[in-house]
Design a protein around this motif. Structure first.
Motif, mmCIF file in Angstrom:
data_model
loop_
_atom_site.group_PDB
_atom_site.id
_atom_site.type_symbol
_atom_site.label_atom_id
_atom_site.label_comp_id
_atom_site.label_asym_id
_atom_site.label_seq_id
_atom_site.Cartn_x
_atom_site.Cartn_y
_atom_site.Cartn_z
ATOM 1 N N VAL A 157 61.344 19.990 7.294
ATOM 2 C CA VAL A 157 60.519 19.778 8.479
ATOM 3 C C VAL A 157 59.863 18.411 8.382
ATOM 4 O O VAL A 157 59.630 17.904 7.280
ATOM 5 N N GLN A 158 59.581 17.833 9.519
ATOM 6 C CA GLN A 158 58.887 16.550 9.530
ATOM 7 C C GLN A 158 57.400 16.749 9.295
ATOM 8 O O GLN A 158 56.847 17.834 9.577
ATOM 9 N N ALA A 159 56.763 15.733 8.794
ATOM 10 C CA ALA A 159 55.314 15.785 8.596
ATOM 11 C C ALA A 159 54.634 16.140 9.910
ATOM 12 O O ALA A 159 55.019 15.647 10.975
ATOM 13 N N GLY A 160 53.650 17.021 9.801
ATOM 14 C CA GLY A 160 52.963 17.506 10.990
ATOM 15 C C GLY A 160 53.549 18.785 11.546
ATOM 16 O O GLY A 160 52.946 19.418 12.422
ATOM 17 N N GLY A 161 54.713 19.148 11.057
ATOM 18 C CA GLY A 161 55.387 20.345 11.546
ATOM 19 C C GLY A 161 54.883 21.614 10.888
ATOM 20 O O GLY A 161 53.927 21.606 10.102
ATOM 21 N N SER A 162 55.547 22.706 11.228
ATOM 22 C CA SER A 162 55.130 24.026 10.747
ATOM 23 C C SER A 162 56.320 24.815 10.221
ATOM 24 O O SER A 162 57.464 24.619 10.657
ATOM 25 N N GLN A 183 62.707 26.803 -0.796
ATOM 26 C CA GLN A 183 62.402 25.374 -0.811
ATOM 27 C C GLN A 183 61.790 24.922 0.499
ATOM 28 O O GLN A 183 62.312 25.231 1.583
ATOM 29 N N VAL A 184 60.692 24.200 0.370
ATOM 30 C CA VAL A 184 60.058 23.563 1.519
ATOM 31 C C VAL A 184 60.103 22.057 1.295
ATOM 32 O O VAL A 184 59.631 21.569 0.269
ATOM 33 N N THR A 185 60.682 21.339 2.226
ATOM 34 C CA THR A 185 60.766 19.890 2.139
ATOM 35 C C THR A 185 60.171 19.289 3.404
ATOM 36 O O THR A 185 60.591 19.626 4.509
ATOM 37 N N VAL A 186 59.178 18.434 3.209
ATOM 38 C CA VAL A 186 58.494 17.805 4.335
ATOM 39 C C VAL A 186 58.796 16.306 4.298
ATOM 40 O O VAL A 186 58.445 15.633 3.322
ATOM 41 N N SER A 187 59.421 15.819 5.319
ATOM 42 C CA SER A 187 59.770 14.398 5.377
ATOM 43 C C SER A 187 58.672 13.609 6.091
ATOM 44 O O SER A 187 58.011 14.111 6.987
ATOM 45 N N SER A 188 58.523 12.368 5.655
ATOM 46 C CA SER A 188 57.473 11.527 6.247
ATOM 47 C C SER A 188 57.993 10.764 7.458
ATOM 48 O O SER A 188 59.170 10.753 7.745
#
Length: 124
Positions: free
Chosen positions: A11-16, A119-124
């Protein structure tokens, strides 16, 4: 007792994202359930605890952004994660243990049942 964690993703930063932890075996209503995470090269850390009563406790780093809940009928615990940040990227685990109603401690060092990670991956 088996714990099945799911709901991770990219998910992108700011997402849920909403993580789920389905528990089979034992008596679900007697479990205190915790969420933990571990990033590469880091130690596992506590994220949230969902008490038997439904009360919750959170790490300072996620307060105001993450919300834990439980559905005793579905034998499932949830972790709603909002306003995700790149530093939230990690493998997330759920853990459970039988407790008395007033005991809501969950440090990860108890004799817990553990699920596999999601796995949770948050992209900037």
């Amino acid at each position: 007792v088996q714990l099945q964690a799911s709901g991770g993703g990219l998910v992108q930063a700011g997402g849920s994202l909403r993580l789920s932890c389905a528990i089979s075996g034992g008596t679900f209503s007697r479990y205190t359930v915790g969420w933990f995470r571990q990033a590469p090269g880091e130690e596992r850390e506590h994220v949230a605890t969902i008490c038997r009563s439904g009360n919750t406790d959170y790490a300072d780093s996620v307060k105001g952004r993450f919300t834990g809940s439980r559905d005793n009928a579905k034998k499932t615990v949830y972790l709603q994660m909002n306003s995700l940040k790149p530093e939230d990227t990690a493998l997330y685990y759920c853990a459970a243990r039988n407790t008395i109603l007033s005991d809501c401690s969950m440090t990860g060092k108890e004799n817990n049942y553990w699920g596999q990670g999601t796995q949770v991956t948050v992209s900037s």
